[in-house]
Design an enzyme around this catalytic site. Structure first.
Site, mmCIF file in Angstrom:
data_model
loop_
_atom_site.group_PDB
_atom_site.id
_atom_site.type_symbol
_atom_site.label_atom_id
_atom_site.label_comp_id
_atom_site.label_asym_id
_atom_site.label_seq_id
_atom_site.Cartn_x
_atom_site.Cartn_y
_atom_site.Cartn_z
ATOM 1 N N TYR A 1 25.882 68.679 28.980
ATOM 2 C CA TYR A 1 25.660 67.554 28.075
ATOM 3 C C TYR A 1 25.876 66.258 28.843
ATOM 4 O O TYR A 1 26.935 66.045 29.435
ATOM 5 C CB TYR A 1 26.615 67.609 26.877
ATOM 6 C CG TYR A 1 26.241 66.593 25.811
ATOM 7 C CD1 TYR A 1 25.512 66.970 24.696
ATOM 8 C CD2 TYR A 1 26.582 65.251 25.944
ATOM 9 C CE1 TYR A 1 25.132 66.044 23.725
ATOM 10 C CE2 TYR A 1 26.212 64.314 24.992
ATOM 11 C CZ TYR A 1 25.491 64.719 23.883
ATOM 12 O OH TYR A 1 25.111 63.799 22.938
ATOM 13 N N GLN B 1 24.086 68.514 17.390
ATOM 14 C CA GLN B 1 22.946 69.433 17.292
ATOM 15 C C GLN B 1 22.561 69.993 18.658
ATOM 16 O O GLN B 1 22.134 71.154 18.774
ATOM 17 C CB GLN B 1 21.741 68.737 16.642
ATOM 18 C CG GLN B 1 21.213 67.513 17.358
ATOM 19 C CD GLN B 1 21.902 66.220 16.944
ATOM 20 O OE1 GLN B 1 23.019 66.229 16.433
ATOM 21 N NE2 GLN B 1 21.227 65.099 17.155
ATOM 22 N N ASN C 1 30.597 61.880 22.607
ATOM 23 C CA ASN C 1 31.377 61.173 21.591
ATOM 24 C C ASN C 1 32.169 62.156 20.732
ATOM 25 O O ASN C 1 32.213 63.358 21.013
ATOM 26 C CB ASN C 1 30.453 60.292 20.742
ATOM 27 C CG ASN C 1 29.419 61.104 19.964
ATOM 28 O OD1 ASN C 1 29.559 62.309 19.762
ATOM 29 N ND2 ASN C 1 28.363 60.444 19.522
ATOM 30 N N SER D 1 39.211 57.517 28.278
ATOM 31 C CA SER D 1 39.545 57.385 29.687
ATOM 32 C C SER D 1 40.888 56.684 29.862
ATOM 33 O O SER D 1 41.298 55.861 29.037
ATOM 34 C CB SER D 1 38.454 56.606 30.409
ATOM 35 O OG SER D 1 38.652 56.662 31.802
ATOM 36 N N GLN E 1 38.927 50.872 33.587
ATOM 37 C CA GLN E 1 38.925 51.925 32.573
ATOM 38 C C GLN E 1 38.866 51.345 31.169
ATOM 39 O O GLN E 1 38.256 51.922 30.273
ATOM 40 C CB GLN E 1 40.159 52.818 32.731
ATOM 41 C CG GLN E 1 40.211 53.556 34.045
ATOM 42 C CD GLN E 1 38.901 54.239 34.376
ATOM 43 O OE1 GLN E 1 38.483 55.170 33.699
ATOM 44 N NE2 GLN E 1 38.230 53.783 35.423
ATOM 45 N N HIS F 1 35.502 51.059 29.389
ATOM 46 C CA HIS F 1 34.781 52.230 28.888
ATOM 47 C C HIS F 1 34.602 52.154 27.373
ATOM 48 O O HIS F 1 33.502 52.300 26.858
ATOM 49 C CB HIS F 1 35.524 53.519 29.249
ATOM 50 C CG HIS F 1 35.160 54.066 30.588
ATOM 51 N ND1 HIS F 1 33.916 54.569 30.872
ATOM 52 C CD2 HIS F 1 35.878 54.204 31.729
ATOM 53 C CE1 HIS F 1 33.879 54.981 32.135
ATOM 54 N NE2 HIS F 1 35.059 54.766 32.668
ATOM 55 N N GLU G 1 45.074 60.636 33.442
ATOM 56 C CA GLU G 1 43.797 61.116 33.973
ATOM 57 C C GLU G 1 43.604 60.599 35.399
ATOM 58 O O GLU G 1 43.358 61.374 36.328
ATOM 59 C CB GLU G 1 42.665 60.620 33.076
ATOM 60 C CG GLU G 1 41.272 61.009 33.557
ATOM 61 C CD GLU G 1 40.172 60.345 32.763
ATOM 62 O OE1 GLU G 1 39.028 60.836 32.850
ATOM 63 O OE2 GLU G 1 40.435 59.354 32.068
ATOM 64 N N HIS G 2 43.690 59.285 35.585
ATOM 65 C CA HIS G 2 43.583 58.654 36.903
ATOM 66 C C HIS G 2 44.915 57.990 37.244
ATOM 67 O O HIS G 2 45.425 57.209 36.440
ATOM 68 C CB HIS G 2 42.506 57.572 36.926
ATOM 69 C CG HIS G 2 41.160 58.020 36.443
ATOM 70 N ND1 HIS G 2 40.695 57.745 35.165
ATOM 71 C CD2 HIS G 2 40.179 58.719 37.057
ATOM 72 C CE1 HIS G 2 39.486 58.252 35.022
ATOM 73 N NE2 HIS G 2 39.149 58.849 36.146
ATOM 74 N N ASP H 1 35.041 57.876 40.674
ATOM 75 C CA ASP H 1 34.045 58.037 39.614
ATOM 76 C C ASP H 1 32.666 58.366 40.171
ATOM 77 O O ASP H 1 31.889 59.078 39.539
ATOM 78 C CB ASP H 1 33.937 56.749 38.795
ATOM 79 C CG ASP H 1 35.006 56.648 37.723
ATOM 80 O OD1 ASP H 1 35.682 57.654 37.456
ATOM 81 O OD2 ASP H 1 35.160 55.549 37.155
ATOM 82 N N GLU I 1 54.980 103.897 24.426
ATOM 83 C CA GLU I 1 54.353 102.997 23.453
ATOM 84 C C GLU I 1 53.736 103.768 22.286
ATOM 85 O O GLU I 1 53.177 103.156 21.367
ATOM 86 C CB GLU I 1 53.260 102.155 24.135
ATOM 87 C CG GLU I 1 53.826 101.154 25.136
ATOM 88 C CD GLU I 1 52.742 100.282 25.757
ATOM 89 O OE1 GLU I 1 51.539 100.579 25.554
ATOM 90 O OE2 GLU I 1 53.091 99.318 26.443
ATOM 91 N N HIS J 1 46.096 107.522 25.463
ATOM 92 C CA HIS J 1 46.227 106.852 26.758
ATOM 93 C C HIS J 1 46.904 107.784 27.757
ATOM 94 O O HIS J 1 46.453 107.950 28.899
ATOM 95 C CB HIS J 1 47.074 105.575 26.617
ATOM 96 C CG HIS J 1 46.331 104.384 26.105
ATOM 97 N ND1 HIS J 1 45.815 104.324 24.841
ATOM 98 C CD2 HIS J 1 46.030 103.200 26.699
ATOM 99 C CE1 HIS J 1 45.226 103.153 24.656
ATOM 100 N NE2 HIS J 1 45.335 102.450 25.781
#
Length: 434
Positions: A133, A194, A217, A240, A262, A265, A330-331, A364, A418, A423
């Protein structure tokens, strides 16, 4: 004047204030969940017809038929040949660096044979078909194509299916060029929940994949969470983040702009500075105030800094590392004299940018390591996207006749302990002396 929280680790209630600052509810609200679930059900039951309707409703263009949703390979090649030369060179340079870095992540199959002839090992295989995506709403991200497609190709993924929303039917030439450069196999002009549903379950036009990767998103993130189990996913990413640990000796303009990098963003992005030098913290604040009006995305940056940003004074760099480990950013930029000495103290971070000249945007786009990173404190237990996310491991077990006797007795005792008689007897049937 920019509004940004200014804190000190010595403040009463600092930890509580920090936790409030970091709080991010990644779980969608009931309305978003219901909308996404309805879309998934609709795609599963009506396939391409539903996909065409959602494309018209959400992206604002009408395809004549499902065939119009696929962007031909020739169109990708055309985009590559028509973009400006400097963009073509930049994409090629970045792609080569990303490919070289990820080649070093490849895991090979291995095995060993025990004295009695029993063979044990691990067989590594690539995921067969992956869906990528790529966002295409507020902005277009050719860098996302590089960072997701190249590790998949290095891993040996047989077929890479890319989906990208095209609002108003407008195609982004850089995104298409990046898809051509990375060898993406098929590209569809669809987006949103979708598109995720189509990748997970398949339609008449879009084949079902085994894993879905890539950012999006809140509807895309919610859809990825909803289809997990039917397919694998990379992660459910939040906004971010950047955390800068600075000793007070870096140009304060650099630090201010790194925080902006950042914050621009979106309004939910997070930018934090940790520094033991009060004077420097004040300088960064003054430079934020001076530079903010010059930024094209000033309203977004200002909102992000006001709602989730902070300038934090700490006792020393050791304390800065401890606070950073709690934040698990994250960074993380280590803008200090000796970043390699500080790096071992960092236990939780998506990517660590070491030294004053290592700006986060290099990661990046073109440094080489992946920019798909864990957010919202998930770096405590997860890692950057890599080749390993597109490979599977199967255990190899080939027991010799002698090994079957030895291992079978152990298995028999444990199985009967067990209460699993079948088994035990399955192992016992292979004993030399029954």
């Amino acid at each position: 004047m920019a509004d940004i929280a200014q804190l000190s680790t010595t403040d009463t209630g600092f930890q509580q204030r920090l936790e409030q600052l970091l709080a991010w509810e990644s779980v969608s609200d009931g309305g978003v969940n219901q909308t996404v679930n309805d879309i998934i059900v609709d795609i599963r039951s009506r396939g391409d017809d539903a996909l065409l309707e959602y494309t018209s409703r959400f992206d604002g263009w009408d395809a004549r038929g499902a065939a119009d949703l696929e962007i031909p390979a020739a169109r990708l090649a055309q985009a590559w040949s028509c973009i400006p030369e400097d963009q073509r060179q930049a994409l090629a340079h970045a792609a080569e660096r990303v490919r070289i870095y990820h080649e070093k992540q490849k895991t090979e199959s291995w095995s060993y044979t025990e004295e009695d002839g029993t063979l044990l090992g691990q067989q590594v295989t690539a995921i067969e078909r992956v869906g990528l995506y790529v966002p295409g709403g507020k902005a277009a991200y050719p860098s996302s194509v590089l960072m997701n497609a190249l590790p998949a190709k290095v891993a040996g993924v047989q077929e890479l299916i890319m989906v990208v929303p095209t609002p108003g039917g407008e195609l982004n030439e850089l995104v298409l060029a990046a898809a051509h450069l990375c060898g993406v196999d098929r590209v569809f002009a669809v987006g949103g929940a979708q598109a995720v549903a189509a990748l997970a379950y398949g339609t008449e036009s879009i084949p079902p994949v085994d894993k879905v990767v890539g950012p999006g998103n809140i509807y895309v993130a919610t859809a990825k969470r909803a289809v997990f189990g039917q397919v694998g996913i990379d992660m459910v990413a939040g906004p971010s983040e950047i955390l800068v640990i600075c000793d007070g000796k870096t140009n304060p303009d650099w630090v201010a702009m790194d925080l902006f990098s950042q914050a621009e963003h979106d309004e939910d992005a997070q930018s934090i500075l940790l520094c033991p030098d009060k004077v420097f913290v004040a300088q960064v604040k003054a430079n934020i105030d001076r530079l903010l009006p010059t930024m094209e995305r000033e309203p977004i940056i200002a909102t992000a800094l006001k709602d989730r940003g902070a300038l934090i004074h700490c006792r020393d760099l050791d304390e800065a590392c401890e606070v950073s480990n709690f934040i698990a950013p994250e960074h993380l930029e280590l803008s200090v004299d000796n970043p390699q000495a500080l790096a071992p103290k960092i236990r939780h971070a998506g990517a660590i940018f070491m030294g004053r000249y290592t700006s986060e945007p290099l990661g990046d786009y073109c440094a080489g390591p992946n920019h798909v990173l864990p957010t919202s404190r998930t770096a405590r237990f997860s890692s950057p996207l890599g080749v390993y996310d597109f490979q599977k491991r199967s255990s190899l077990i080939m027991v010799s006749e002698t090994g079957s006797d030895t291992l079978g007795k152990t298995a028999s005792v444990l199985a009967r302990g067990e209460g699993l008689t079948a088994h035990a007897r399955s192992a016992e049937y292979r004993f030399k002396d029954k």
